[in-house]
Design a protein around this motif. Structure first.
Motif, PDB file in Angstrom:
ATOM      1  N   GLY A 369       0.824  -1.196   0.000  1.00  0.00           N
ATOM      2  CA  GLY A 369       0.000   0.000   0.000  1.00  0.00           C
ATOM      3  C   GLY A 369       0.861   1.250   0.000  1.00  0.00           C
ATOM      4  N   GLU A 370       0.225   2.403   0.056  1.00  0.00           N
ATOM      5  CA  GLU A 370       0.913   3.686   0.046  1.00  0.00           C
ATOM      6  C   GLU A 370       0.382   4.551   1.176  1.00  0.00           C
ATOM      7  N   PHE A 371       1.231   5.456   1.653  1.00  0.00           N
ATOM      8  CA  PHE A 371       0.814   6.387   2.702  1.00  0.00           C
ATOM      9  C   PHE A 371       1.724   7.608   2.661  1.00  0.00           C
ATOM     10  N   HIS A 372       1.258   8.685   3.278  1.00  0.00           N
ATOM     11  CA  HIS A 372       2.045   9.910   3.411  1.00  0.00           C
ATOM     12  C   HIS A 372       2.820   9.859   4.723  1.00  0.00           C
ATOM     13  N   LEU A 373       4.094  10.121   4.640  1.00  0.00           N
ATOM     14  CA  LEU A 373       4.942  10.101   5.820  1.00  0.00           C
ATOM     15  C   LEU A 373       4.660  11.346   6.662  1.00  0.00           C
ATOM     16  N   ARG A 374       4.338  11.127   7.917  1.00  0.00           N
ATOM     17  CA  ARG A 374       3.937  12.227   8.800  1.00  0.00           C
ATOM     18  C   ARG A 374       5.148  12.869   9.480  1.00  0.00           C
ATOM     19  N   ASP A 375       6.022  13.460   8.669  1.00  0.00           N
ATOM     20  CA  ASP A 375       7.186  14.145   9.231  1.00  0.00           C
ATOM     21  C   ASP A 375       7.306  15.567   8.709  1.00  0.00           C
ATOM     22  N   GLY A 376       6.217  16.094   8.106  1.00  0.00           N
ATOM     23  CA  GLY A 376       6.232  17.449   7.587  1.00  0.00           C
ATOM     24  C   GLY A 376       6.736  17.576   6.170  1.00  0.00           C
ATOM     25  N   ILE A 380       5.629  10.465  -0.083  1.00  0.00           N
ATOM     26  CA  ILE A 380       4.744   9.326  -0.326  1.00  0.00           C
ATOM     27  C   ILE A 380       5.594   8.057  -0.350  1.00  0.00           C
ATOM     28  N   LEU A 381       5.285   7.125   0.538  1.00  0.00           N
ATOM     29  CA  LEU A 381       6.023   5.867   0.611  1.00  0.00           C
ATOM     30  C   LEU A 381       5.122   4.711   0.207  1.00  0.00           C
ATOM     31  N   HIS A 382       5.698   3.769  -0.532  1.00  0.00           N
ATOM     32  CA  HIS A 382       5.021   2.521  -0.880  1.00  0.00           C
ATOM     33  C   HIS A 382       5.667   1.414  -0.062  1.00  0.00           C
ATOM     34  N   TYR A 383       4.831   0.561   0.550  1.00  0.00           N
ATOM     35  CA  TYR A 383       5.378  -0.474   1.421  1.00  0.00           C
ATOM     36  C   TYR A 383       4.941  -1.863   0.959  1.00  0.00           C
ATOM     37  N   TYR A 384       5.798  -2.837   1.238  1.00  0.00           N
ATOM     38  CA  TYR A 384       5.503  -4.266   1.088  1.00  0.00           C
ATOM     39  C   TYR A 384       5.719  -4.906   2.461  1.00  0.00           C
ATOM     40  N   LEU A 385       4.701  -5.589   2.959  1.00  0.00           N
ATOM     41  CA  LEU A 385       4.756  -6.207   4.281  1.00  0.00           C
ATOM     42  C   LEU A 385       4.585  -7.720   4.126  1.00  0.00           C
ATOM     43  N   ALA A 386       5.555  -8.478   4.641  1.00  0.00           N
ATOM     44  CA  ALA A 386       5.510  -9.940   4.528  1.00  0.00           C
ATOM     45  C   ALA A 386       5.777 -10.569   5.883  1.00  0.00           C
ATOM     46  N   SER A 387       5.282 -11.802   6.024  1.00  0.00           N
ATOM     47  CA  SER A 387       5.488 -12.547   7.264  1.00  0.00           C
ATOM     48  C   SER A 387       6.894 -13.125   7.290  1.00  0.00           C
ATOM     49  N   LEU A 388       7.456 -13.207   8.504  1.00  0.00           N
ATOM     50  CA  LEU A 388       8.797 -13.762   8.691  1.00  0.00           C
ATOM     51  C   LEU A 388       8.682 -14.968   9.609  1.00  0.00           C
ATOM     52  N   GLN A 389       9.185 -16.113   9.150  1.00  0.00           N
ATOM     53  CA  GLN A 389       9.098 -17.341   9.918  1.00  0.00           C
ATOM     54  C   GLN A 389      10.488 -17.867  10.237  1.00  0.00           C
TER      55      GLN A 389
END
Length: 641
Positions: A369-376, A380-389
Motif C-alpha cells: 500500500g501507500e501512505f504519506h509520511l507524517r514528518d512534515g 509518499i512511501l510505498h510499502y511491502y509487508l511480509a510474514s517472517l518465519q
C-alpha cells in the motif's frame, strides 16, 4: 511375373491385419478410453458425474505426457470388452490380465498387481482357503475372472451383480455369505459405509492378477505410447504420488493390529540402536560443527548487512511485538533513525502500517500500500509487508520494504494532466467546427435583420432558429467543460443512446472527413447508472483511438452496440482499424505503456480506472489488421433515487 505377383499378395496378407491397428490411434484426434464406472477407488464417477480414481488419473497423466487427447467413456464391466472389440473404444483402463483375454486383446506393461479379496462377516473365523466357499453363496461381479475359479468349486453358489458395489450390497443385506472381488474396492466401500468392524477381508486365497491398459489386438503404436507414458510417470514420481493419493488409504485392513504393533516395535528398536551407536561420534562432530557454523554465521551476517545497505529500498525486520530487529541505512534515512535501535517499535515511526495483519499472512502472500509520511515533508512511501518465519516454520515477526514514490507520483500527476490536455487539443478542431455552424446561422440572421425587420415570417424564423443555435453552442461548451473540469463522482441514470450521440457529435466533422461509417445500434430505452461526465471521458478516449487506428485502412467503420448480460449492460465499440499486437494487449491498461510515438500511455489506464470506480470494467479483443473491439461493462443496478 507370377512370382512377383505372389510376393505382393503375400506381403499384403501379412501386413493388412496389422496396418489398421497401427494407424488406428493416429487416424483419430481423440483416443476413446473406456472404464468400469463402479470400481472405486480405481475408476468411478464422483458426485458431480465426473470420472475419477487412480486408473483415471493415470491415463490422464499418460495422455498429457504423450500429448494426446482422450475421451473418457464410463461403462459397465461387461460392456467395455465388447465395445473395444467392436472398434467403439481404443483403450480399456484397469483391465485384469488373463490368458483367455490375451488371445484377442493386447496389454500394456502392468501398473498394478492385485489379489482378489474375500469379504466375510466378522463372526466367521474358519475361512482358511478358497475351497471352504463350498455351500456358501458368493456375491461377484458379472464378467469378473474370479467366476471361472468359483465354477471349479463344487457346491458353490454365485449371486451375480452388474458391479462390485452392488455385489457388496448383497452381502450387507444378507443375501450372500461372502463377497469375492477387488480388495481396494472392498476396503473403499467398507470405510464409506463405516462397516470395518463388522466384516473381515481375507487376501492371499486367490493368486494375484496384473492390471494394465488393454487395446485391440495389433494396435502396437498406441500400446507403445501407453508403455512410454507409464515408464515416464514412474521416472518422474507421478505414479508414486497417485498411488499414495488413491490407494494407500485403503492398504491397512488386511494387516492385523498385532502385525502393525510388532513392526512398529522392531522399527523403534532399530532406530534406538542406531541412535545410541551414533550418539558418541555425533557429539564430537557436533562440537566441531558448532564452531564452524558460528564463524560462518558471523560472516553471513556481515554479508547480509552489506547487501541490505546496497539496495535502494528501505528494509527492516521486526519481531512479533513490532520491535525493530534489523534495519538498513536507507530505512534509517527515510524514518530519521540515527541512534541504536534499543527496543524501537515500528509503530512509533510508521503507525499507518497494519502490523496486526502480519500474523495472518501466508509464506507466499504479502500486503502492500501507500501512505504519506507524517514528518512534515509530505513524502509518499510505498510499502511491502511480509510474514517472517523461523526455521521451524513458526511466526517470528515480519519484514517491511519501503520505497520513496514521491517524485514518481508527482510525475504521474503531471503526465495525466498532459494526456488529458492532449486529448482536449484534439477535440478543439471538432468543437470549432461545431461552433462555426450555429455562428454562421446567427451571423446570417444578423446581416438580414436591417433589411427584413418588418417581415413577419423572417421574425418568426429569427425567433425560432437563433435561440436554438445559441442553445446548441451552449451544449457544446458544456460538453467541453464537463470533460476538462475535475469534480467528485455524481452518478445518476442516463440514456445510453443519448450519451453516445452527445460524444460522437463532437467528432462529426472528423468522422465525415475521414470517410468513417458510423453505426449506433442501441435501444432508446436503455439506461445506465453512471457519472455522465466521466463516462464521456472514457468514450472520447476510445473514439480518438479508433479514428487513429483506421487512418490507414480502406474500409472504415465505427459501430456502437449494447446488450444486457445478467446484471450487466455491455457497450461494444468496434472499429475496422489496424488492430493491436497480441503482445501489447496484456499491457494495454498499464500506465505509461504505449506503442504510439506521441502518446504517453495514460488514456486507457484512466478509462479503466473510471470504469472500475463505476463497479464495471473494460475488456478488449483485437486481431491484427482486422480491427479492435472494446467492451464496456456497466452494472445495471443503481440507486434510482
Amino acid at each position: 511375373m507370377w512370382r512377383l505377383g505372389l510376393l505382393v499378395v503375400f506381403l499384403l496378407l501379412f501386413l493388412f491385419p496389422t496396418l489398421p491397428g497401427m494407424a488406428e490411434a493416429q487416424d483419430k484426434d481423440v483416443i476413446r478410453v473406456g472404464f468400469d464406472k463402479n470400481l472405486p477407488p480405481l475408476s468411478y464417477l464422483d458426485q458431480n458425474g465426473a470420472a475419477a480414481g487412480f486408473d483415471i488419473e493415470l491415463i490422464r497423466n499418460v495422455a498429457a505426457q504423450q500429448r494426446v487427447q482422450i475421451k473418457l467413456i464410463p461403462l459397465e464391466l461387461e460392456d467395455v470388452v465388447h465395445k473395444l472389440k467392436a472398434g467403439q473404444l481404443d483403450v480399456i483402463v484397469g483391465m485384469k490380465y488373463t490368458s483367455t483375454v490375451d488371445t484377442f486383446l493386447d496389454f500394456s506393461d502392468s501398473y498394478l498387481t492385485i489379489s482378489d479379496a474375500v469379504v466375510v462377516p466378522a463372526a466367521i473365523r474358519d475361512l482358511s482357503g478358497i475351497n471352504e466357499l463350498k455351500e456358501k453363496v458368493v456375491a461377484v461381479q458379472r464378467e469378473d475372472t474370479v467366476i471361472t475359479q468359483l465354477e471349479g468349486i463344487r457346491g458353490s453358489k454365485m449371486l451375480v451383480a452388474f458391479n462390485q458395489p452392488d455385489a457388496m450390497e448383497m452381502l450387507f443385506l444378507g443375501r450372500a455369505d461372502v463377497f469375492l472381488g477387488n480388495r481396494w474396492t472392498a476396503e473403499y466401500i467398507l470405510q464409506k459405509e463405516n462397516k470395518q468392524l463388522h466384516y473381515r477381508i481375507r487376501t492371499g486365497l486367490i493368486p494375484p492378477s496384473d492390471y494394465a491398459f488393454a487395446v485391440r489386438e495389433g494396435n502396437y503404436n498406441l500400446l507403445n505410447e501407453l508403455n512410454k507414458g507409464l515408464a515416464e510417470l514412474h521416472r518422474n514420481g507421478t505414479y508414486e504420488r497417485l498411488y499414495s493419493q488413491y490407494l494407500e488409504p485403503y492398504n491397512g485392513m488386511e494387516i492385523g493390529w498385532w502385525r502393525k504393533l510388532v513392526s512398529g516395535l522392531l522399527i523403534a528398536l532399530g532406530i534406538t540402536v542406531i541412535v545410541l551407536a551414533g550418539s558418541f561420534f555425533w557429539n564430537k562432530r557436533l562440537q566441531k560443527e558448532v564452531k564452524k557454523q558460528t564463524a560462518a554465521l558471523a560472516d553471513s551476517f556481515a554479508f547480509q548487512t552489506k547487501v541490505m545497505d546496497s539496495v535502494d529500498n528501505g528494509i527492516l525486520s521486526f519481531d512479533q511485538e513490532g520491535r525493530i530487529t534489523l534495519i538498513n541505512h536507507v530505512a534509517r534515512n527515510l524514518l530519521g533513525i540515527k541512534d541504536e535501535l534499543g527496543g524501537t517499535n515500528v509503530v512509533d515511526y510508521l503507525p499507518q502500517i497494519p502490523l496486526d495483519q502480519t500474523a495472518d499472512l501466508s509464506e507466499q502472500r504479502m500486503l502492500q500500500g501507500e501512505f504519506h509520511l507524517r514528518d512534515g515533508t509530505d513524502r509518499i512511501l510505498h510499502y511491502y509487508l511480509a510474514s517472517l518465519q523461523n526455521s521451524a516454520g513458526e511466526q517470528a515477526g515480519g519484514i517491511l520494504s519501503l520505497q520513496n514514490r514521491t517524485e514518481q507520483k508527482h510525475l504521474q500527476a503531471r503526465l495525466i494532466a498532459q494526456e488529458k490536455m492532449r486529448a482536449l487539443g484534439q477535440l478543439v478542431a471538432g468543437i470549432a467546427h461545431e461552433l462555426r455552424n450555429p455562428l454562421t446561422a446567427i451571423k446570417t440572421f444578423a446581416e438580414l435583420l436591417p433589411l427584413k425587420l418588418d417581415d413577419s415570417r423572417f421574425r418568426a424564423e429569427l425567433v425560432r432558429h437563433v435561440p436554438e443555435e445559441v442553445e446548441r453552442m451552449n451544449r457544446i461548451i458544456e460538453d467541453l467543460l464537463d470533460y476538462s473540469r475535475e469534480k467528485p463522482m455524481h452518478r445518476k441514470w442516463a440514456n445510453l443512446q443519448d450519451l453516445i450521440q452527445s460524444v460522437t457529435s463532437l467528432f462529426r466533422k472528423q468522422i465525415r472527413s475521414e470517410g468513417i461509417k458510423l453505426e449506433v445500434d442501441i435501444s432508446p430505452d436503455l439506461e445506465v447508472y453512471v457519472d455522465r461526465d466521466r463516462i464521456k471521458q472514457v468514450l472520447i478516449n476510445l473514439i480518438l483511438n479508433a479514428i487513429e487506428a483506421m487512418s490507414a485502412t480502406i474500409d472504415k467503420k465505427l459501430t456502437f452496440h449494447a446488450k444486457t448480460d445478467r446484471q450487466l449492460i455491455c457497450l461494444v465499440i468496434t472499429d475496422l482499424g489496424a488492430g493491436i499486437e497480441e503482445r501489447d494487449i496484456v499491457h494495454l491498461f498499464q500506465p505509461f505503456y504505449t506503442s504510439k510515438s506521441q502518446g504517453i500511455g495514460l488514456g486507457l489506464y484512466i478509462s479503466q480506472k473510471i470504469m472500475l470506480e463505476h463497479g464495471g470494467r473494460i475488456e478488449v479483443k483485437s486481431v491484427k489488421n482486422k480491427g479492435t473491439t472494446f467492451i464496456l461493462y456497466f452494472s445495471n443496478e443503481g440507486d434510482a433515487s
